[in-house]
Structure formats: C-alpha cells, structure tokens
Design a protein around this motif. Structure first.
Motif, PDB file in Angstrom:
ATOM      1  N   LEU A 168       0.819  -1.208   0.000  1.00  0.00           N
ATOM      2  CA  LEU A 168       0.000   0.000   0.000  1.00  0.00           C
ATOM      3  C   LEU A 168       0.856   1.263   0.000  1.00  0.00           C
ATOM      4  N   VAL A 169       1.898   1.281   0.831  1.00  0.00           N
ATOM      5  CA  VAL A 169       2.742   2.475   0.921  1.00  0.00           C
ATOM      6  C   VAL A 169       3.507   2.700  -0.379  1.00  0.00           C
ATOM      7  N   THR A 170       4.100   1.643  -0.935  1.00  0.00           N
ATOM      8  CA  THR A 170       4.889   1.804  -2.158  1.00  0.00           C
ATOM      9  C   THR A 170       4.001   2.125  -3.359  1.00  0.00           C
ATOM     10  N   PHE A 171       2.815   1.526  -3.407  1.00  0.00           N
ATOM     11  CA  PHE A 171       1.879   1.848  -4.492  1.00  0.00           C
ATOM     12  C   PHE A 171       1.424   3.302  -4.368  1.00  0.00           C
ATOM     13  N   GLY A 172       1.155   3.727  -3.144  1.00  0.00           N
ATOM     14  CA  GLY A 172       0.772   5.117  -2.918  1.00  0.00           C
ATOM     15  C   GLY A 172       1.882   6.073  -3.304  1.00  0.00           C
ATOM     16  N   PHE A 173       3.121   5.677  -3.062  1.00  0.00           N
ATOM     17  CA  PHE A 173       4.265   6.502  -3.442  1.00  0.00           C
ATOM     18  C   PHE A 173       4.296   6.709  -4.950  1.00  0.00           C
ATOM     19  N   ALA A 174       4.077   5.629  -5.715  1.00  0.00           N
ATOM     20  CA  ALA A 174       4.074   5.731  -7.175  1.00  0.00           C
ATOM     21  C   ALA A 174       2.988   6.685  -7.656  1.00  0.00           C
ATOM     22  N   GLN A 175       1.815   6.591  -7.051  1.00  0.00           N
ATOM     23  CA  GLN A 175       0.718   7.473  -7.441  1.00  0.00           C
ATOM     24  C   GLN A 175       1.005   8.922  -7.052  1.00  0.00           C
ATOM     25  N   LEU A 176       1.661   9.101  -5.924  1.00  0.00           N
ATOM     26  CA  LEU A 176       2.009  10.450  -5.480  1.00  0.00           C
ATOM     27  C   LEU A 176       2.975  11.112  -6.455  1.00  0.00           C
ATOM     28  N   VAL A 177       3.991  10.366  -6.876  1.00  0.00           N
ATOM     29  CA  VAL A 177       4.961  10.915  -7.831  1.00  0.00           C
ATOM     30  C   VAL A 177       4.260  11.299  -9.132  1.00  0.00           C
ATOM     31  N   MET A 178       3.355  10.451  -9.589  1.00  0.00           N
ATOM     32  CA  MET A 178       2.638  10.747 -10.828  1.00  0.00           C
ATOM     33  C   MET A 178       1.793  12.010 -10.688  1.00  0.00           C
ATOM     34  N   GLN A 179       1.119  12.175  -9.552  1.00  0.00           N
ATOM     35  CA  GLN A 179       0.286  13.360  -9.344  1.00  0.00           C
ATOM     36  C   GLN A 179       1.125  14.631  -9.246  1.00  0.00           C
ATOM     37  N   VAL A 180       2.298  14.527  -8.652  1.00  0.00           N
ATOM     38  CA  VAL A 180       3.194  15.692  -8.580  1.00  0.00           C
ATOM     39  C   VAL A 180       3.607  16.115  -9.987  1.00  0.00           C
ATOM     40  N   ILE A 181       3.941  15.147 -10.813  1.00  0.00           N
ATOM     41  CA  ILE A 181       4.349  15.459 -12.190  1.00  0.00           C
ATOM     42  C   ILE A 181       3.197  16.080 -12.970  1.00  0.00           C
ATOM     43  N   ILE A 182       1.992  15.559 -12.777  1.00  0.00           N
ATOM     44  CA  ILE A 182       0.832  16.124 -13.473  1.00  0.00           C
ATOM     45  C   ILE A 182       0.554  17.542 -12.996  1.00  0.00           C
ATOM     46  N   SER A 183       0.684  17.776 -11.704  1.00  0.00           N
ATOM     47  CA  SER A 183       0.364  19.096 -11.148  1.00  0.00           C
ATOM     48  C   SER A 183       1.367  20.164 -11.564  1.00  0.00           C
ATOM     49  N   GLN A 184       2.605  19.757 -11.849  1.00  0.00           N
ATOM     50  CA  GLN A 184       3.640  20.718 -12.240  1.00  0.00           C
ATOM     51  C   GLN A 184       3.748  20.773 -13.763  1.00  0.00           C
ATOM     52  N   SER A 185       2.614  20.945 -14.405  1.00  0.00           N
ATOM     53  CA  SER A 185       2.566  20.887 -15.868  1.00  0.00           C
ATOM     54  C   SER A 185       3.391  21.981 -16.531  1.00  0.00           C
ATOM     55  N   GLU A 186       3.649  23.085 -15.822  1.00  0.00           N
ATOM     56  CA  GLU A 186       4.441  24.172 -16.389  1.00  0.00           C
ATOM     57  C   GLU A 186       5.842  23.698 -16.760  1.00  0.00           C
ATOM     58  N   TYR A 187       6.344  22.715 -16.000  1.00  0.00           N
ATOM     59  CA  TYR A 187       7.689  22.195 -16.246  1.00  0.00           C
ATOM     60  C   TYR A 187       7.654  20.811 -16.881  1.00  0.00           C
ATOM     61  N   THR A 188       6.713  19.976 -16.440  1.00  0.00           N
ATOM     62  CA  THR A 188       6.681  18.573 -16.858  1.00  0.00           C
ATOM     63  C   THR A 188       5.781  18.305 -18.050  1.00  0.00           C
ATOM     64  N   GLY A 189       4.957  19.277 -18.419  1.00  0.00           N
ATOM     65  CA  GLY A 189       4.018  19.060 -19.511  1.00  0.00           C
ATOM     66  C   GLY A 189       2.734  18.394 -19.074  1.00  0.00           C
ATOM     67  N   GLY A 190       2.630  18.052 -17.782  1.00  0.00           N
ATOM     68  CA  GLY A 190       1.403  17.452 -17.255  1.00  0.00           C
ATOM     69  C   GLY A 190       1.042  16.166 -17.970  1.00  0.00           C
ATOM     70  N   THR A 191      -0.231  15.999 -18.287  1.00  0.00           N
ATOM     71  CA  THR A 191      -0.690  14.793 -18.979  1.00  0.00           C
ATOM     72  C   THR A 191      -0.230  14.757 -20.433  1.00  0.00           C
ATOM     73  N   GLN A 192       0.195  15.903 -20.970  1.00  0.00           N
ATOM     74  CA  GLN A 192       0.677  15.941 -22.350  1.00  0.00           C
ATOM     75  C   GLN A 192       2.120  15.460 -22.462  1.00  0.00           C
TER      76      GLN A 192
END
Length: 346
Positions: free
Chosen positions: A139-163
């Motif tokens: 649960l913790v490691t799976f949650g970590f993976a999802q957290l990293v993905m959400q951080v990348i999506i939220s910082q779309s100005e740098y990461t491109g978000g979902t694009q």
C-alpha cells in the motif's frame, strides 16, 4: 534448513572477509564465462537483424530486462513487495528529461543523474516501510508511485502534465549520427546498460549483503538474532535496485525522445512484474530471459489485436502452473535431465 541457518553454517567455514559459497551455486568463474558468452552472442544480433524495427524490439527488451531484473533484487531476493519500483523508472525518465531539456545538462551526465535520483527516491520511500510487513508495504509503495505521478501532473508548467514532454535531447557518441544508423548505436548502449546492471546485480547477490537479505527473507527472526540489521539491509536492497532502474528510465527518455506519465501506469508495471514472475523470482537471469520471451512473443502476435494480452496471460499461467520456479526453473530442470542422461556411468 533456512537461508539464515545455512548462512550461519557457511560463515564458520568461509575465510575471513570472504562471502560464503552456497551448495549448488555455480562457481563465479564458470558463471562469468557463461555470462561473457551470452552477452557476446547478443552483441552479434545487429549483424543478423539489420532492420530498424527488429533492433527497436531488442532495445526495448534490454530496457525491460534491466528494470525487471532490478525489481527481482528487491522482490525475489529481498522479499520486499515494492510496488513502487516502476515509479523509480519513471523518476529516471523525468529526471533526464528535465535536466537536459530545461537545465541544459549534458545527456550522459543527466543519465547518471537519473539513476541517482531514483536512489534518492528509493531511500525516501524505504523510510516509512522499514518496520512494515506484507500488505502495508504494498500500500505504501503503491501510494508513493501514485504520489509521484500526481506531482508530475500538477507541475505541468515544467513537466508538460498529462501531455508530457517531447523533443528531449538524445545521447551522442562523438560525431556519429545515431538517427540514421538504423538504431545501431542505441542497440549497443542498451546492451552495455544491461551488461553493467547484470554484473552489478550478480556481484551484489553473491556478496555478504546479498546473502543477508536472503536470510532476512527466509527467516527474519533468526537472521535478526544473528546480528543482521533489518533496517540497514532493507535500505541497501531498495537503494541497490534503484540505480540502474533510474538509468534505464533515463535511457528510455533519450531513446524515445519523449516523457509521459504513462510510465507510472499499471500497464507497464504489470508487464514488468509479469517478467519477474514468469522468469522466476530470486534468479536475476530469469527476469532477463522472460523479458526476451514476453516482448518478442507479444510483438509476434501484433496482428491478434485484443487477443494478444489474453494469449500472453494464458502463456504465463501455463508456465507458472507447470513450473512454479518460472522459465529459469524450467531451464535448470531441463539442464539437470540432460546432464544425467549424458553423464558417463560410474
């Protein structure tokens, strides 16, 4: 006898400072020769498969093999159900992409930085699971993976978000044109990465640290009573499995020249986990062999459309039911039968 008890008995016979050699284990010189022959054969494949598509498939095999074999270190040898392992691959992808595209870092340095970033992330996720067991680690490691993905999506100005990010700077080899060589250079870079990763993993599992993590996996209470630190060994295991996973992610970004949050998805995680299980956990080589089998088999069935994943799933089930030890276990059994059949009578 458990691995911990076996380790204790071997330690009494082993010279000081040397890792004990388990019974039935292939001597390291013979293993080194076998590894050298195997990788030499792989190095000849570009002269057999001269088209770009075949070489592309082999490059993807090498990338998957690196990620799967390193996952096998924590899952198979360490017994840590780290379902955040694929996030380490994604971190390598985005670390390379951001460092080269936004910071202008040299691609080769950025690829190494991708591995270091994955190690830092592995240490960060290890801290909350140091004392956890079973489903709680998942649960913790799976949650970590999802957290990293959400951080990348939220910082779309740098990461491109979902694009995602596109036109990422690629690697270079002096003045060689890697775009027009039918993926010749990329093939050998990917193969070199697989060689380095495999040598590191096999050296690690043969070391005292590798023997310690197996002892903890098999009999945690006894291993701890013999002075093996659960906290230290779990931290070492996840950190050791992270570096080449991150480097593989960085190479993937350089090769594909794009980064997408899909690398954190369950689809890729399922594929890599299938390779670990199908190859045989706790083998390293099994995951590499399974990467070849599953990738090539999947590409060969490209015309089957929606039937392809179902046929692949049936293949995995059949192998796992017939040989719980996976493909590597099946090969060891076949080798044993062949040896007994052709051995001279005593």
């Amino acid at each position: 006898m458990s691995a911990a008890e076996l380790t204790d008995a071997q330690d009494r016979r082993a010279p000081a400072g040397a890792a004990p050699v388990g019974p039935g284990r292939l001597p390291w010189r013979r293993e080194a020769v076998a590894m050298l022959v195997g990788f030499a054969v792989l190095a000849l494949l570009p002269f057999v498969f001269t088209d770009s598509y075949s070489r592309h498939v082999l490059i993807m095999v090498f990338i998957y093999a690196v990620v799967a074999s390193n996952w096998d270190l924590s899952l198979g040898y360490g017994g840590v159900f780290n379902f955040g392992h694929i996030a380490l691959f994604g971190i390598g992808v985005y670390a390379y992409s951001l460092l080269t595209k936004l910071a202008g870092m040299d691609p080769w340095i950025a690829m190494a930085a991708g591995g270091v970033s994955a190690v830092v992330a592995a240490v960060a996720v290890t801290i909350p699971i140091l004392r956890l067991k079973g489903i709680y680690i998942i649960l913790v490691t799976f949650g970590f993976a999802q957290l990293v993905m959400q951080v990348i999506i939220s910082q779309s100005e740098y990461t491109g978000g979902t694009q995602g990010l596109v036109r990422i700077p690629t690697l270079y080899v002096f003045d060689h044109n890697m775009v027009r060589d039918a993926k010749f250079a990329y093939f050998y870079i990917a193969l070199g990465l697989l060689v380095l990763s495999t040598v590191f993993l096999r050296a690690f599992v043969r070391s005292r640290a590798g023997i310690s993590i197996v002892a903890l996996r098999d009999n945690e209470e006894y291993a701890v009573s013999r002075g093996i630190s659960l906290v230290r060994q779990r931290l070492i295991t996840l950190a050791a499995s992270a570096f080449f996973t991150g480097v593989a992610g960085a190479f993937y970004a350089a090769y594909q020249r794009n980064a997408s949050v899909e690398v954190f998805g369950m689809s890729l995680a399922t594929i890599i986990l299938s390779m670990v299980l199908l190859g045989g956990t706790g083998t390293i080589y099994g995951a590499i062999i399974a990467a070849f089998v599953l990738t090539v088999f999947s590409e060969a069935m490209a015309d089957f459309g929606a039937w392809r994943p179902m046929i692949t799933a049936v293949l995995i089930l059949v192998v796992m039911l017939a040989y719980p030890g996976g493909i590597f276990g099946m090969l060891k059994s076949a080798t044993g039968v062949f040896s007994r059949r052709w051995s001279p009578p005593s």
